[in-house]
Design a protein around this motif. Structure first.
Motif, mmCIF file in Angstrom:
data_model
loop_
_atom_site.group_PDB
_atom_site.id
_atom_site.type_symbol
_atom_site.label_atom_id
_atom_site.label_comp_id
_atom_site.label_asym_id
_atom_site.label_seq_id
_atom_site.Cartn_x
_atom_site.Cartn_y
_atom_site.Cartn_z
ATOM 1 N N VAL A 1 0.862 -1.182 0.000
ATOM 2 C CA VAL A 1 0.000 0.000 0.000
ATOM 3 C C VAL A 1 0.894 1.226 0.000
ATOM 4 O O VAL A 1 1.883 1.280 0.722
ATOM 5 N N SER A 2 0.551 2.215 -0.838
ATOM 6 C CA SER A 2 1.311 3.469 -0.862
ATOM 7 C C SER A 2 0.376 4.660 -0.886
ATOM 8 O O SER A 2 -0.656 4.632 -1.538
ATOM 9 N N PRO A 3 0.766 5.709 -0.148
ATOM 10 C CA PRO A 3 -0.046 6.930 -0.177
ATOM 11 C C PRO A 3 0.117 7.635 -1.522
ATOM 12 O O PRO A 3 1.187 7.610 -2.124
ATOM 13 N N ILE A 4 -0.974 8.227 -1.997
ATOM 14 C CA ILE A 4 -0.912 9.034 -3.218
ATOM 15 C C ILE A 4 -1.550 10.385 -2.902
ATOM 16 O O ILE A 4 -1.747 10.710 -1.739
ATOM 17 N N LEU A 5 -1.879 11.157 -3.871
ATOM 18 C CA LEU A 5 -2.369 12.520 -3.674
ATOM 19 C C LEU A 5 -3.661 12.610 -2.865
ATOM 20 O O LEU A 5 -4.507 11.723 -2.921
ATOM 21 N N TYR A 6 -3.790 13.705 -2.122
ATOM 22 C CA TYR A 6 -5.007 14.086 -1.411
ATOM 23 C C TYR A 6 -5.488 13.064 -0.389
ATOM 24 O O TYR A 6 -6.684 12.888 -0.195
ATOM 25 N N GLY A 7 -4.565 12.350 0.234
ATOM 26 C CA GLY A 7 -4.922 11.427 1.299
ATOM 27 C C GLY A 7 -5.407 10.064 0.835
ATOM 28 O O GLY A 7 -5.766 9.228 1.645
ATOM 29 N N LYS A 8 -5.427 9.830 -0.468
ATOM 30 C CA LYS A 8 -5.817 8.516 -0.988
ATOM 31 C C LYS A 8 -4.641 7.551 -0.876
ATOM 32 O O LYS A 8 -3.491 7.965 -0.761
ATOM 33 N N PHE A 9 -4.947 6.267 -0.924
ATOM 34 C CA PHE A 9 -3.921 5.237 -0.946
ATOM 35 C C PHE A 9 -4.115 4.402 -2.215
ATOM 36 O O PHE A 9 -5.213 4.344 -2.770
#
Length: 145
Positions: free
Chosen positions: A111-119
């Motif tokens: 799992v990796s974090p992406i933009l605007y708090g999404k994963f």
């Protein structure tokens, strides 16, 4: 925790007896896991009906008022609605990842974090599934973080 396994006469139904003061969340999840292991899903491809074990499911997705069951290599259509699947399997390894997706946490590779708090979840079959920011706390709770 003490675990005892006893032999029973052939033809007898297996039985599980739990002795505890008060069941905690881990014990309740274990009980649900045992109960749901015998629960099967029906997936449709064309005119054929397939029996699918919940452990083989990577995720469920709703698209154009239809719900699909994604397994390692095949996709099946389900007659159940997404909210029905969520109610049936949320106590196990499944959790709502977005408005249209229920994800099997046991099939997540990373799992990796992406933009605007999404994963973004990379699954064991190489697919990527997005986890909406409002459901990230549910993921963290399921992972024990």
């Amino acid at each position: 925790m003490k675990i005892t396994i006893e032999d029973i006469p052939e033809g007898s139904e297996p039985e599980i007896i739990l002795r505890c003061n008060e069941p905690d969340d881990a014990l309740l999840r274990l009980i649900y896991s045992i109960k749901s292991s015998s629960k099967k899903l029906i997936g449709l491809t064309g005119m054929q009906m397939h029996v699918i074990s919940p452990g083989d499911v990577f995720y469920f997705e709703a698209v154009d008022n239809k719900v699909f069951i994604y397994c390692r290599e095949k996709v099946y259509e389900s007659r159940l609605k997404l909210y029905e699947l969520e109610a049936d399997y949320e106590q196990g390894d499944f959790f709502r990842a977005s408005k249209s997706t229920i994800l099997n946490i046991a099939k997540i590779k990373s799992v990796s974090p992406i933009l605007y708090g999404k994963f973004e979840a990379l699954l064991q079959n190489g697919e990527k599934v997005y986890i909406s920011r409002q459901y990230v706390p549910v993921l963290k709770k399921k992972l024990g973080l």
